[in-house]
Write a protein that holds these residues in place. Sequence first.
Motif, PDB file in Angstrom:
ATOM      1  N   ARG A  69      95.972  85.640  34.325  1.00 48.04           N
ATOM      2  CA  ARG A  69      97.425  85.658  34.168  1.00 48.04           C
ATOM      3  C   ARG A  69      97.678  85.123  32.418  1.00 48.04           C
ATOM      4  O   ARG A  69      96.982  83.707  32.544  1.00 48.04           O
ATOM      5  CB  ARG A  69      98.235  84.839  34.896  1.00 48.04           C
ATOM      6  N   ILE A  70      98.146  85.454  31.622  1.00 46.27           N
ATOM      7  CA  ILE A  70      98.200  85.255  30.328  1.00 46.27           C
ATOM      8  C   ILE A  70      99.034  84.191  30.348  1.00 46.27           C
ATOM      9  O   ILE A  70     100.142  84.152  30.997  1.00 46.27           O
ATOM     10  CB  ILE A  70      98.869  86.084  29.330  1.00 46.27           C
ATOM     11  N   ALA A  71      98.436  82.925  29.997  1.00 43.46           N
ATOM     12  CA  ALA A  71      99.118  81.493  29.976  1.00 43.46           C
ATOM     13  C   ALA A  71      99.953  81.329  28.545  1.00 43.46           C
ATOM     14  O   ALA A  71     101.070  80.628  28.479  1.00 43.46           O
ATOM     15  CB  ALA A  71      98.030  80.246  30.099  1.00 43.46           C
TER      16      ALA A  71
ATOM     17  N   PRO B 249     103.182  86.164  27.642  1.00 42.03           N
ATOM     18  CA  PRO B 249     102.984  85.193  28.440  1.00 42.03           C
ATOM     19  C   PRO B 249     103.335  85.747  30.090  1.00 42.03           C
ATOM     20  O   PRO B 249     104.549  86.212  30.115  1.00 42.03           O
ATOM     21  CB  PRO B 249     103.789  84.101  28.189  1.00 42.03           C
ATOM     22  N   GLY B 250     102.460  85.491  31.112  1.00 38.62           N
ATOM     23  CA  GLY B 250     102.944  85.915  32.319  1.00 38.62           C
ATOM     24  C   GLY B 250     102.450  87.084  33.032  1.00 38.62           C
ATOM     25  O   GLY B 250     102.290  87.441  34.111  1.00 38.62           O
ATOM     26  N   LYS B 251     101.792  87.897  31.894  1.00 37.32           N
ATOM     27  CA  LYS B 251     101.293  89.198  32.310  1.00 37.32           C
ATOM     28  C   LYS B 251     100.053  89.195  32.782  1.00 37.32           C
ATOM     29  O   LYS B 251      99.031  88.354  32.478  1.00 37.32           O
ATOM     30  CB  LYS B 251     101.355  90.113  30.857  1.00 37.32           C
ATOM     31  N   ASP B 252      99.743  89.963  33.964  1.00 41.72           N
ATOM     32  CA  ASP B 252      98.387  89.813  34.491  1.00 41.72           C
ATOM     33  C   ASP B 252      97.368  90.893  33.827  1.00 41.72           C
ATOM     34  O   ASP B 252      97.819  92.116  33.542  1.00 41.72           O
ATOM     35  CB  ASP B 252      98.793  90.554  36.182  1.00 41.72           C
ATOM     36  N   VAL B 253      96.361  90.421  33.750  1.00 47.66           N
ATOM     37  CA  VAL B 253      95.362  91.084  33.116  1.00 47.66           C
ATOM     38  C   VAL B 253      94.181  90.872  33.741  1.00 47.66           C
ATOM     39  O   VAL B 253      93.975  90.054  34.596  1.00 47.66           O
ATOM     40  CB  VAL B 253      95.165  90.720  31.530  1.00 47.66           C
TER      41      VAL B 253
END
Length: 358
Positions: free
Chosen positions: A301-303, A338-342
């Motif tokens: 997850r993008i921090a 930020p917060g996006k699942d990758v």
Amino acid sequence: MIETENLSKRYGEREILREISFSIRDGEIFGLIGPSGSGKSTLLRLLDLIEMPTRGSLSILGEDALSRDARFRLRRRMAMLSQKPVIFARTVSENIAIGMKYRKASQATIHERVSQALRDIGLPGYAERPARTLSGGEAQRVALARAMVTDPEILFLDEPTANLDPHSVEKIEEIILRLNRDSGTTVVVSTHDMLQGQRLAGRMGVIMEGELPQIGTTVEIFHRPATKNIARFVQVANILDGTITEHYGGEVSVDISGKTFCAVSPMNPGKQVNILFRAEDVTIGLDGNSRTSARNVYPGRIARLMPSGPFVHVVIDCGFDITGLVTLRSVEDLGLTPGKDVWVSVKATAIHVLPLEK
């Protein structure tokens, strides 16, 4: 052209350089990189025979450079440019010609070489200008021309573009590369600008705290650093601690906080290690099933996003942070926030493995 063995320098109780051994080949551009205060400038002053070492040996152009008879003769065959150029209260042409006058060159030769040097540095109409009215970048070019007109076999450059604007940096680098290409001049350049080191040098030495822990090509230095400290200095974004669990056919499995990384290494199972890989070797995607040849694929997850010029460093929390480098366009196209699942992926061949430093 240059060979040192156990070269060391001490000022009082402080040892600036310790046991420096390396060689520089005829006609190459050799870079010295390292943090400020690491000893780069001191090493250049020893190589240019401005100062003498406390101990060790130094051979230049096939001669013992530390013998009294050779020192003056060798200095006539070398030149040095410092980051703060000495500019005399004279015209530009007189500044450039000073070294030739000391060598008692004829007026015709001086005029011809100074005129050519002004063309080479891109200042053909500046001959009669007062040198101290020049900009910082122009003054540095004039100082470089002063070194060039004496036809040195070896040119030492100490932070030659420090504090200059990007245009001046580009012009001076262009002059250095052209001089090396056209005249075969051996160039030794110290810089804390790692990108400049990559642009100019074929090989590099890394100075860290007065020592020389690694010499290699730019690929070796930036992708296979010899120590964790060097990795940090050359901005390897991903440095993770782990333990080798398997070794098979030249590849290893490394456990990092419960996740397995595949890498190329001869080390044996049970060895505690650091794995290192650059941000530009990380691929970021939205689908873990997308086609990739990478052996290491992990969800995260993008921090945070950290802009860096036309690029963005993307920090992904995978149970530990992995940093990737993408373009601004990719951030927009992939909708990275930020917060996006990758998913992140790294090829096994992009990972460098080092024994864990205590």
